[in-house]
Design an enzyme around this catalytic site. Structure first.
Site, mmCIF file in Angstrom:
data_model
loop_
_atom_site.group_PDB
_atom_site.id
_atom_site.type_symbol
_atom_site.label_atom_id
_atom_site.label_comp_id
_atom_site.label_asym_id
_atom_site.label_seq_id
_atom_site.Cartn_x
_atom_site.Cartn_y
_atom_site.Cartn_z
ATOM 1 N N HIS A 20 0.842 -1.197 0.000
ATOM 2 C CA HIS A 20 0.000 0.000 0.000
ATOM 3 C C HIS A 20 0.879 1.250 0.000
ATOM 4 O O HIS A 20 0.682 2.161 -0.803
ATOM 5 C CB HIS A 20 -0.929 -0.002 1.224
ATOM 6 C CG HIS A 20 -1.578 1.318 1.503
ATOM 7 N ND1 HIS A 20 -2.569 1.842 0.713
ATOM 8 C CD2 HIS A 20 -1.359 2.244 2.474
ATOM 9 C CE1 HIS A 20 -2.940 3.025 1.194
ATOM 10 N NE2 HIS A 20 -2.217 3.291 2.257
ATOM 11 N N SER A 59 -1.649 27.200 -5.139
ATOM 12 C CA SER A 59 -1.358 28.606 -5.433
ATOM 13 C C SER A 59 -1.964 29.059 -6.760
ATOM 14 O O SER A 59 -1.932 30.246 -7.075
ATOM 15 C CB SER A 59 0.153 28.844 -5.456
ATOM 16 O OG SER A 59 0.731 28.426 -4.246
ATOM 17 N N SER A 100 11.750 8.408 -12.686
ATOM 18 C CA SER A 100 11.592 9.717 -12.037
ATOM 19 C C SER A 100 12.742 10.640 -12.392
ATOM 20 O O SER A 100 12.541 11.842 -12.588
ATOM 21 C CB SER A 100 11.584 9.597 -10.516
ATOM 22 O OG SER A 100 10.693 8.650 -10.116
#
Ligand SMILES: [Cu+2]
Lengths: 529, 179
Positions: free
Chosen positions: A79, A271, A173
């Protein structure tokens, strides 16, 4: 209708996407790749989520009901791994792919072929990781932090597959981060100086640097594990002169920056959304940039706050305690800026704004419990209890996940040219909000009362709160299936969306028609601040 | 790919490569850091020459305690002959530990020392120790192993007791691989 031609002069830009399956395999288009990242992340979110359902079902009552402790450990481990590496990180990379080129007025990412590769590595990485569940001895069962020697001497044989899949995700990544930086540095529209970049772009730029600095250390750690397990080295084995505590130092040197990798892009998203629905400019733009940068720098100096109980010297306990607490300062600046943006704005509460406001409130709660954990003498009591579980779920679920959901609602009209159903969106929000708090708030109490984390069974006095948590989890889980329905309904039958469906939204992406054409900004737009 | 992107690509690739190296560099750095500062109870695992000038401080005595434990499934018996002793800082002292391979097959073992309180680690000097080498014992063989050490007279005066702990690891497989 075809406004794409307004932006494009060279004939290449006129052809649309290729047809069929190969479109997705060979694509180098940032929008296609962004879409694939987002769907992969969503699939992983549901898989990781169903593992959470297994965990909560087992914890519904004390005693062992549904699964064996060994399988329970695999569920908690998987998980965590799936949610961190499979759901949150790819979702942010997907958003970066879709949004960064459109926000800075670039035609695509700087390295489109690498972009394709970095996505297509991921299905294989997670395929491998999930397959370990069906191997002899089961999948990883040592917690998502895979501390040695649990993950070396005592690991199931499938650990080598786990290591390989971590290597693959890390590679993906890193390539994604290289791409983001190269794009932002080299491809901004003329006139868009660094301090005029939209905040999502800024936070992602900083996140990408964190990725480049932290992911290789993780790759190093799993490489050392691999050598300890298979080639007789002793990095983490005391018998051969190594040290298991070294593992924790190296892991958290990666691990703490990793938690900011999962939250800085969220700060960027919030933002954008808060000013749009407050119909005001963001309060304190430059302080937002500096705060993000200082959080990133501090994140490399606080790793041992995860290790207060391993026997750090007093000076170490104090240093890491104060350094950690310092992070509250730039984070506080951000929360202050968002609230100041809303102050005296003409607020409307569409779904993205609801998620954004919940983000601010609930993330702050998670931040405060983080401050409690940072107090090293107190941490000796909290370490490895459900209080820690409550803390990091409050920063990750209403933090990272809510921001991703908010972003999806906010930019969905731009992506697919159709509006989601506002009423269903609001139902999804309240459904999630109630489920989330029911799940994670009681965990603070059982944690403070001493319930340890990562156990399939617990003492009777924790039964009531655990039952509440489990009910909350089922509520939260089904809400996300409802989200899937809302998204599919929007894509198929949503109302047509105008170029800018939000009254107060600003940014280059809203100057494009909805849906954004397959090739956009092939000629750089004029950027005026 | 234009020239600017190409230039960025160079340092964008070098940075993660360097960080991968840095991860491995942290291993010795961490070790050096712990050894130099004596944090984490890390003690020297190589012999130390007796400094000529070490004066024996007869005015104080330090209680040295010995503890032993076996790692995981290590079957040997492992005990100090006496569990504590009083010594004067600066004086050579000797303690003996007895191990026995209780199994029916030859095995190799390695003892890993640790000292608490951690602050005392840098003042605790071993001149000779069985933990500097591996022990290879035949089936049912037993052995008395000495450690010769002294405590630096510079030891802060609020430390009255030092515990020397050893953990015994089964390294039969590692030793076999090394040969
Ligand atoms: Cu941390």
């Amino acid at each position: 209708m075809d406004v794409a031609s307004e932006h494009s002069t060279d004939h290449d830009a006129h052809h649309g996407p290729a047809k069929g399956f190969t479109r997705w395999v060979y694509t180098t288009n940032h929008k296609d790749i962004g879409t694939m990242y987002l769907w992969l992340a969503f699939a992983m979110f549901l898989i990781g989520g169903s593992m959470a359902m297994v965990i909560r079902a087992e914890l519904f009552q004390p005693g062992l009901q549904l699964v064996q402790p060994g399988f329970f450990n695999q569920m908690t481990t998987m998980h965590g791994l799936i949610m961190v590496f499979g759901a949150v990180m790819p979702a942010f990379v997907g958003l970066a792919n879709w949004l960064i080129p459109m926000m800075i007025g670039a035609p695509d990412m700087a390295l489109p072929r690498m972009n394709n590769l970095s996505f297509w590595i991921l299905p294989f990485a997670f395929g491998l990781l999930l397959l370990t569940l069906f191997m002899d001895g089961g999948g990883p069962n040592f917690g998502w932090t895979f501390y040695a020697p649990l993950s070396t001497q005592y690991a199931p044989p499938s650990v080598t597959f786990f290591i390989f899949s971590i290597h693959l995700m890390g590679l993906s990544s890193i390539m994604g981060a290289i791409n983001v930086i190269a794009t932002i540095i080299n491809m901004r529209a003329p006139g868009m100086t660094l301090m005029k970049m939209p905040l999502f772009v800024w936070t992602w730029l900083i996140t990408a640097f964190l990725l480049l600095a932290a992911m290789p250390v993780l790759a190093g750690v799993v490489t050392m594990m691999l050598m300890d397990i298979n080639f007789g080295t002793s990095y983490f084995s005391a018998a051969g002169g190594g040290d298991p505590v070294l593992f924790q130092h190296l892991f958290w040197f990666f691990g703490h920056p990793e938690v900011y990798i999962m939250i800085l892009p969220a700060f960027g998203i919030i933002s954008h959304i808060v000013p749009a629905f407050s119909r005001k400019r963001l309060f304190g733009y430059s302080s937002m940039v500096y705060a993000t940068a200082s959080i990133a720098i501090l994140s490399f100096m606080v790793w041992a706050h995860h290790m207060f109980t391993v026997g750090l010297p007093l000076a170490g306990e104090l240093f890491f305690m104060y350094a950690t607490m310092m992070i509250a300062v730039p984070t506080g600046v951000k929360v202050f800026n968002w609230i100041s943006t809303m102050f005296r704005g003409s607020l409307t509460l569409e779904t993205p704004m609801l998620f954004a406001i919940a983000f601010i409130v609930l993330f702050t709660i998670g931040g405060f419990s983080g401050l409690m954990l940072a107090i090293s003498p107190a941490d000796f009591q909290y370490q490895d209890t459900y209080f820690v579980v409550a803390h990091f779920h409050y920063v990750l679920v209403p933090g990272a996940i809510f921001s991703i959901i908010a972003a999806a609602y906010f930019w969905l009209p731009k992506w697919c040219g159709r509006m989601y159903d506002e009423k269903l969106g609001k139902i999804h929000f309240w459904w999630s909000f109630v489920g989330l708090n029911l799940t994670f708030f009681p965990m603070h109490f059982v944690g403070l009362a001493g319930m340890p984390r990562r156990i399939p069974d617990y003492a009777l006095q924790f039964a009531d709160f655990n039952m509440i948590s489990s009910i909350g989890a089922f509520i939260f889980g089904t809400a996300q299936l409802f989200f899937l329905y809302i998204v599919v309904k929007c894509i198929l039958t949503g109302e047509k969306a105008p170029a800018c469906p939000w009254e107060g939204a600003e940014g280059l992406e809203w100057t494009l028609p909805s849906p954004a054409p397959y090739h956009s900004f092939t000629v750089p737009p004029k950027f005026e601040d | 790919m234009d020239a600017r992107t190409q230039r960025s690509l160079v340092w964008l690739v070098l940075l993660p490569v360097a960080m991968f190296g840095f991860g491995f560099a942290l291993v010795p750095l961490y070790d050096v850091f712990c050894r130099v500062t004596g944090l984490n109870g890390k003690v020297n695992t190589s012999p130390l020459a007796m400094p000529v000038s070490a004066k024996v401080d007869l005015s104080r005595s330090i209680n040295i305690q010995f503890v032993t434990q076996n790692n995981a499934n290590m079957p040997w018996t492992f005990q100090p002959l006496s569990t504590e002793m009083e010594i004067h800082p600066g004086a050579d002292s000797r303690a003996v530990f007895r191990v026995k391979n209780v199994t029916d097959h030859p095995m190799s073992a390695q003892a890993i020392p640790s000292i608490s309180p951690a602050e005392a680690a840098q003042y605790f000097h071993k001149i000779q120790c069985f933990c500097f080498n591996q022990q290879h014992l035949a089936a049912r063989e037993s052995l008395d192993m000495p450690v010769i050490f002294y405590v630096d007279p510079e030891l802060p005066d609020y430390i009255h007791t030092i515990t020397l702990g050893y953990t015994l690891f089964d390294v039969t497989k590692l030793a076999a691989r090394a040969n």
